[in-house]
Design a protein around this motif. Structure first.
Motif, mmCIF file in Angstrom:
data_model
loop_
_atom_site.group_PDB
_atom_site.id
_atom_site.type_symbol
_atom_site.label_atom_id
_atom_site.label_comp_id
_atom_site.label_asym_id
_atom_site.label_seq_id
_atom_site.Cartn_x
_atom_site.Cartn_y
_atom_site.Cartn_z
ATOM 1 N N LEU A 70 72.670 -27.857 -52.504
ATOM 2 C CA LEU A 70 73.626 -28.420 -51.551
ATOM 3 C C LEU A 70 73.111 -29.742 -50.979
ATOM 4 N N TYR B 24 76.215 -32.014 -49.462
ATOM 5 C CA TYR B 24 77.066 -31.079 -48.729
ATOM 6 C C TYR B 24 76.834 -31.176 -47.221
ATOM 7 N N ASP C 230 82.470 -27.818 -51.594
ATOM 8 C CA ASP C 230 81.821 -26.700 -52.278
ATOM 9 C C ASP C 230 81.596 -27.059 -53.744
#
Length: 388
Positions: A101, A106, A116
């Motif tokens: 991530l 993210y 996502d």
């Protein structure tokens, strides 16, 4: 508490944990890279992660990371500078997804914030034709007695996308005739007893997509039949382990149900209403993504589980966290290794890793005779275990 074996590491070539770190994780990086039109910055970060997770050492999070304090509490300072293969496997797996991530931005402030990286895979599964076929089984279930519906939906939740929602209803004795049954432990009667008339059920979800849908259908049935008054559905606060369910995945699954034909749409509308009136509540506790067993849960989560009539823990990863990610003897008491849990707890799990407890000696012997040790990781066996 039984004698405690050491935690599982991934340092043994040829072992299942080693293959996850050395083969599965690089494959996931490549799949994520191809699933989005990421820019040069994300590509460089993904390439660096690929090199680091297979040949490098654990490095700390950036100083600006929003969860830096959480990971400090979860052991990153202790493991910094060590090989990914030489720390607990549960920890290094969780660290991989956190670093993935990080690589795609993210948690950053740029355009990829909150996107996502696994969403295309989740949606493709949710929208697959097979999902329609499985939901069509609900129409046949509608005319069945409530107990048969509950049994079918429980098994649908257990097996996820490996079995339709009418799991073996047409041949109720098939399981008992198998030389090595697919269900290696079955405390479903004890689970039904805990659920009947329960005030609050906590359900700790596992995967999104076609595995979350049966969980939601079971919840809808229990609420509609008045078997439980309230359900708290625990999901992940951010994308995790490729397919683990987040709040967005719950919304996608409920929407998928509401636009399906037949009985499925009615269940979808019931779930939508249940979320609106509070009889179905979604939780996304930070500890749900912690690289630690549930024995280390914080006090607020412990209090929530303690207040439930029963907590149902779904899936393989949650099972590892529930019993401890250790190479237990398969006949180790499930009740013994979960004695710390603050209330009644049930595990619904398809076997996809080495960890297992609570088997009868004869069951273990039959499994080993038929399959060697492949039964532990192949996903062809499952269990329902309860500690009242």
């Amino acid at each position: 508490m039984p004698d405690t074996p050491p935690v599982i590491l991934a340092d043994e070539p040829g072992s299942f944990p080693h293959s996850v770190l050395a083969e599965r994780h690089p494959a996931i990086i490549r799949q994520v890279r191809e699933a989005f039109p990421y820019g040069p910055e994300q590509h460089r970060a993904l390439d660096a992660l690929l090199e680091n997770c297979t040949k490098g050492v654990i490095e700390p999070l950036p100083a600006t990371a929003p969860d830096r304090a959480d990971w400090a509490a979860w052991g990153v300072d202790e493991y910094t500078g060590r090989s990914w293969f030489d720390v607990p496997w549960l920890w290094s797996e969780s660290w991989f997804y956190r670093q993935l991530l990080e690589a795609v931005g993210y948690f950053g402030s740029g355009p990829w914030q909150g996107i996502d990286p696994f969403r295309p895979f989740k949606l493709a599964e949710l929208d697959a034709p097979e999902t329609d076929e499985e939901l069509a089984a609900l129409d046949a279930l509608d005319g069945r007695p409530a107990d048969e519906q509950a049994a079918a939906l429980l098994h649908g939740s257990l097996w996820g996308n490996r079995a339709d929602l009418g799991f073996r209803l047409s041949d109720a004795d098939a399981e008992s005739r198998d030389a090595v049954p697919g269900l290696v432990a079955d405390d479903s009667a004890a689970l039904r007893s805990l659920l009947d008339g329960a005030d609050t059920l906590c359900l700790v979800a596992d995967n999104a997509g076609r595995e979350l849908v049966p969980d939601l259908l079971l919840i809808a049935h229990l609420l509609a039949q008045g078997r439980v008054r309230r359900v708290i559905l625990h999901v992940k606060p951010y994308p995790y382990y490729v397919s683990d369910a987040t709040t967005a995945d719950v919304v996608d699954a409920v929407r998928r149900l509401t636009r399906a034909p037949g009985a499925a749409a009615g269940h979808g509308r019931e779930l939508w209403s249940a979320m609106a009136d509070g009889s179905l509540t979604v939780r996304a506790h930070p500890f749900s993504c912690a690289p630690l067993p549930y024995r280390a849960m914080p006090d607020d989560l412990r209090a929530e589980f303690a207040a439930a009539a029963v907590t149902v823990v779904k899936g393989d990863l949650n099972y590892r966290r529930l019993v401890g990610d250790r190479m237990w003897s398969p006949t180790t008491s499930f009740a013994g290794v979960t004695d710390y849990f603050p209330g009644p707890v049930a595990a619904l799990r398809t076997l996809k890793s080495d960890v297992i407890t609570g088997l009868a000696p004869a069951t273990e012997a039959a499994l080993v005779a038929a399959e060697g040790q492949r039964w532990r990781t192949g996903g062809t066996h499952a269990l329902i275990q309860v500690r009242p």
